[in-house]
Motif scaffolding. Structure first.
Motif, PDB file in Angstrom:
ATOM      1  N   THR A   1      11.181  27.550  43.455  1.00  0.00           N
ATOM      2  CA  THR A   1      10.255  26.554  43.987  1.00  0.00           C
ATOM      3  C   THR A   1      10.567  26.156  45.422  1.00  0.00           C
ATOM      4  O   THR A   1       9.763  25.492  46.055  1.00  0.00           O
ATOM      5  CB  THR A   1      10.270  25.285  43.109  1.00  0.00           C
TER       6      THR A   1
ATOM      7  N   GLN B   1       6.724  32.470  32.598  1.00  0.00           N
ATOM      8  CA  GLN B   1       7.016  32.845  33.971  1.00  0.00           C
ATOM      9  C   GLN B   1       8.003  31.854  34.578  1.00  0.00           C
ATOM     10  O   GLN B   1       7.894  30.651  34.377  1.00  0.00           O
ATOM     11  CB  GLN B   1       5.728  32.883  34.786  1.00  0.00           C
ATOM     12  N   THR B   2       8.945  32.368  35.349  1.00  0.00           N
ATOM     13  CA  THR B   2       9.920  31.554  36.047  1.00  0.00           C
ATOM     14  C   THR B   2       9.812  31.863  37.535  1.00  0.00           C
ATOM     15  O   THR B   2       9.813  33.031  37.924  1.00  0.00           O
ATOM     16  CB  THR B   2      11.356  31.872  35.571  1.00  0.00           C
ATOM     17  N   CYS B   3       9.705  30.814  38.366  1.00  0.00           N
ATOM     18  CA  CYS B   3       9.570  31.000  39.814  1.00  0.00           C
ATOM     19  C   CYS B   3      10.539  30.107  40.566  1.00  0.00           C
ATOM     20  O   CYS B   3      10.838  29.004  40.124  1.00  0.00           O
ATOM     21  CB  CYS B   3       8.153  30.660  40.273  1.00  0.00           C
TER      22      CYS B   3
ATOM     23  N   CYS C   1       8.849  35.134  41.606  1.00  0.00           N
ATOM     24  CA  CYS C   1       8.680  34.911  40.172  1.00  0.00           C
ATOM     25  C   CYS C   1       9.119  36.131  39.360  1.00  0.00           C
ATOM     26  O   CYS C   1       9.110  37.254  39.853  1.00  0.00           O
ATOM     27  CB  CYS C   1       7.214  34.631  39.839  1.00  0.00           C
TER      28      CYS C   1
END
Length: 170
Positions: A23, A19-21, A108
């Motif tokens: 920030t 998962q990429t979010c 995300c």
């Protein structure tokens, strides 16, 4: 050298699945908006909906969702929800497109969901109960890859997450 190349290829392919979010922004589905209920259920206080923490086919082991999620056709998904509701009389159903979209985490991708609340969610399409108004052979899905929405043929195999309305006595 060949071993190093294999390790780098593995590391890159593994990180591509994580998962990429963003920030530097405010979460759209922060963990504090959810209350753990019994077993594998969470109450989303913002919408007053109770969600299964795991996709159908997976089981909650007290910490995470274990096993493989199962894909169903739209009709199978509706039947599955009806059967689940009949078994425990709590009113489980297939969510409509707005309800399912309410748990997407728009900061995300892969998956586009709060993975603390809904761990091991496949980053793929999930059925909604909302049929297409223009084509009786299609229904809406929400993609937990990137929180997009689209319509798919009802005979395609797609993941399912069940929902019900919160009952205050819980």
């Amino acid at each position: 050298m060949k071993g190093l190349f294999c390790f780098i290829a593995f590391a890159v392919s593994f990180s591509a699945l994580a998962q990429t979010c963003l920030t530097d922004a405010i979460a759209t589905t922060p963990t504090q908006d959810f209350v753990e209920l019994q077993n594998d259920e969470v109450w989303h206080q913002t919408t007053d909906l109770v969600w299964k923490r795991c996709a159908e086919g997976q089981t909650w082991n007290g910490t995470t969702c274990a096993g493989e999620a199962i894909k169903y056709t739209w009709q199978q998904a509706l039947t599955l929800a009806h059967t689940a509701s009949k078994e425990d009389l709590l009113g489980w159903r297939l969510p409509n497109v707005k309800e399912l979209a309410s748990v997407t985490e728009r900061l995300c991708v892969r998956p586009a969901i709060n993975d603390s609340v809904f761990p091991q969610t496949p980053p793929d399409d999930f059925w909604t109960s909302t049929p297409s108004t223009r084509d009786p052979e299609r229904a809406w899905v929400v993609a937990f890859f990137n929180s997009s929405h689209s319509i798919k043929q009802k005979d395609r195999f797609v993941y399912v997450r069940l929902v019900r309305t919160y009952i205050a006595e819980e």
